[in-house]
Design a protein around this motif. Sequence first.
Motif, PDB file in Angstrom:
ATOM      1  N   LEU A  36       0.963  -1.225   0.010  1.00 57.51           N
ATOM      2  CA  LEU A  36      -0.010  -0.160  -0.103  1.00 57.51           C
ATOM      3  C   LEU A  36       0.695   1.248  -0.128  1.00 57.51           C
ATOM      4  O   LEU A  36       0.732   1.999  -0.797  1.00 57.51           O
ATOM      5  CB  LEU A  36      -0.958  -0.025   1.157  1.00 57.51           C
ATOM      6  CG  LEU A  36      -1.935   0.951   1.512  1.00 57.51           C
ATOM      7  CD1 LEU A  36      -2.732   1.300   0.258  1.00 57.51           C
ATOM      8  CD2 LEU A  36      -2.707   0.828   2.522  1.00 57.51           C
ATOM      9  N   ALA A  37       1.773   1.272   0.915  1.00 59.91           N
ATOM     10  CA  ALA A  37       2.781   2.485   0.902  1.00 59.91           C
ATOM     11  C   ALA A  37       3.371   2.637  -0.520  1.00 59.91           C
ATOM     12  O   ALA A  37       3.722   3.830  -1.227  1.00 59.91           O
ATOM     13  CB  ALA A  37       3.701   2.447   2.043  1.00 59.91           C
ATOM     14  N   ALA A  38       3.937   1.447  -1.018  1.00 63.62           N
ATOM     15  CA  ALA A  38       4.741   1.455  -2.207  1.00 63.62           C
ATOM     16  C   ALA A  38       3.740   2.168  -3.367  1.00 63.62           C
ATOM     17  O   ALA A  38       4.076   3.059  -4.321  1.00 63.62           O
ATOM     18  CB  ALA A  38       5.216  -0.004  -2.564  1.00 63.62           C
ATOM     19  N   ALA A  39       2.492   1.666  -3.269  1.00 63.24           N
ATOM     20  CA  ALA A  39       1.541   2.052  -4.621  1.00 63.24           C
ATOM     21  C   ALA A  39       1.119   3.624  -4.252  1.00 63.24           C
ATOM     22  O   ALA A  39       1.268   4.180  -5.295  1.00 63.24           O
ATOM     23  CB  ALA A  39       0.132   1.182  -4.312  1.00 63.24           C
ATOM     24  N   ILE A 254      10.243   1.347  -7.247  1.00 67.80           N
ATOM     25  CA  ILE A 254      10.044   2.260  -6.240  1.00 67.80           C
ATOM     26  C   ILE A 254      10.831   1.826  -4.730  1.00 67.80           C
ATOM     27  O   ILE A 254      10.898   2.626  -4.012  1.00 67.80           O
ATOM     28  CB  ILE A 254       8.373   2.428  -5.776  1.00 67.80           C
ATOM     29  CG1 ILE A 254       8.065   3.831  -5.221  1.00 67.80           C
ATOM     30  CG2 ILE A 254       7.880   1.188  -5.063  1.00 67.80           C
ATOM     31  CD1 ILE A 254       8.297   5.097  -6.103  1.00 67.80           C
ATOM     32  N   LEU A 255      10.750   0.651  -4.578  1.00 72.54           N
ATOM     33  CA  LEU A 255      11.668   0.245  -3.411  1.00 72.54           C
ATOM     34  C   LEU A 255      13.079   0.243  -3.432  1.00 72.54           C
ATOM     35  O   LEU A 255      13.659   0.434  -2.498  1.00 72.54           O
ATOM     36  CB  LEU A 255      11.318  -1.539  -3.317  1.00 72.54           C
ATOM     37  CG  LEU A 255      10.017  -1.997  -2.889  1.00 72.54           C
ATOM     38  CD1 LEU A 255       9.741  -3.434  -3.073  1.00 72.54           C
ATOM     39  CD2 LEU A 255       9.601  -1.514  -1.163  1.00 72.54           C
ATOM     40  N   PRO A 259      13.501   3.450  -0.422  1.00 71.44           N
ATOM     41  CA  PRO A 259      13.356   2.367   0.303  1.00 71.44           C
ATOM     42  C   PRO A 259      12.781   2.540   1.969  1.00 71.44           C
ATOM     43  O   PRO A 259      12.589   1.782   2.771  1.00 71.44           O
ATOM     44  CB  PRO A 259      15.007   1.918   0.619  1.00 71.44           C
ATOM     45  CG  PRO A 259      15.697   3.375   0.295  1.00 71.44           C
ATOM     46  CD  PRO A 259      15.047   3.824  -0.760  1.00 71.44           C
ATOM     47  N   ASP A 260      12.770   3.963   2.034  1.00 74.90           N
ATOM     48  CA  ASP A 260      12.107   4.402   3.366  1.00 74.90           C
ATOM     49  C   ASP A 260      10.773   4.307   3.567  1.00 74.90           C
ATOM     50  O   ASP A 260      10.195   4.337   4.596  1.00 74.90           O
ATOM     51  CB  ASP A 260      12.419   5.848   3.496  1.00 74.90           C
ATOM     52  CG  ASP A 260      11.946   6.796   2.593  1.00 74.90           C
ATOM     53  OD1 ASP A 260      12.167   6.366   1.459  1.00 74.90           O
ATOM     54  OD2 ASP A 260      10.905   7.559   2.950  1.00 74.90           O
ATOM     55  N   LEU A 261      10.022   4.000   2.348  1.00 76.21           N
ATOM     56  CA  LEU A 261       8.718   3.522   2.439  1.00 76.21           C
ATOM     57  C   LEU A 261       8.546   2.479   3.411  1.00 76.21           C
ATOM     58  O   LEU A 261       7.124   2.463   3.810  1.00 76.21           O
ATOM     59  CB  LEU A 261       8.221   3.349   0.992  1.00 76.21           C
ATOM     60  CG  LEU A 261       8.414   2.116   0.296  1.00 76.21           C
ATOM     61  CD1 LEU A 261       7.385   1.244   0.550  1.00 76.21           C
ATOM     62  CD2 LEU A 261       8.287   2.620  -1.223  1.00 76.21           C
ATOM     63  N   VAL A 262       9.077   1.528   3.652  1.00 78.93           N
ATOM     64  CA  VAL A 262       8.826   0.349   4.472  1.00 78.93           C
ATOM     65  C   VAL A 262       9.115   0.670   6.053  1.00 78.93           C
ATOM     66  O   VAL A 262       8.601  -0.027   6.775  1.00 78.93           O
ATOM     67  CB  VAL A 262       9.809  -0.959   4.022  1.00 78.93           C
ATOM     68  CG1 VAL A 262       9.746  -1.090   2.706  1.00 78.93           C
ATOM     69  CG2 VAL A 262      11.219  -0.654   4.255  1.00 78.93           C
TER      70      VAL A 262
END
Length: 263
Positions: A36-39, A254-255, A259-262
Amino acid sequence: MSLADLRPVPHDQLVFRTPPVFEDVADERRHRKERLAAALRLFGRFGFEEGVAGHITARDPEHPDHFWVNPFGMSFKHIRVSDLILVNHDGEVVDGRYHVNRAAFAIHSMIHKARPDVVAAAHSHSVYGKALSALGTPLEPLTQDACAFYEDHAVFDDYTGVVLDVEEGRRIAEALGSAKAVILRNHGLLTVGGSVDSAAFWFITMERSCQAQLAAKAAGPTVPITHENAKLTHEQIGSDFAGWVNFQPLLDQILRTDPDLVE
């Protein structure tokens, strides 16, 4: 190594990604939140933001009448897993630090209620989706990619203002029916999927298909794909699994860059 030394790699040794299967609900929840964060980051990258409008939701695997969603007023480009909020069937935030977008609850709660098969739903005010929605017409089978939506999307032909009432959300869910997408007249696009991956990809490719349709019709008379070939192409590229597969390259991008999105 010469060409004479090369031999076909056995099929069972080739890598092919498939949707993961989870035995632990906490692992599945974490997976959905990361996707969800990646999308949301991808939506920000593609320019789908319009102020505070737009939201993607993911059903919680343990509490199916709850969903995770981006907070009200936070840029898509900044969303992290830790920023996501969990909303219950009454519109109350039960996990997280931020407010929920009222329109997100009004629309998505009714979508998730009407469609138990839907894990995720995506909506934003993207430019070409808005433009096509102003025509009040469906997406036509003018390109191969558009055929993913052939006889698999609807038009909600009744704009009555910002969606703040669950009754309006119910009517949108009714218009969506069993399809993967609905064009909200004078508003934008909404897509759903059996995973966050597929729901997000359907939105991205539908937005691009709207752009292609508008450009083609502005250039001159169009040549649509025949009914038979459009149906065949839908069978080839319109499954939920196809949506999941097509999202994976975007996820990888995007990952790697965000990388901070996780976190």
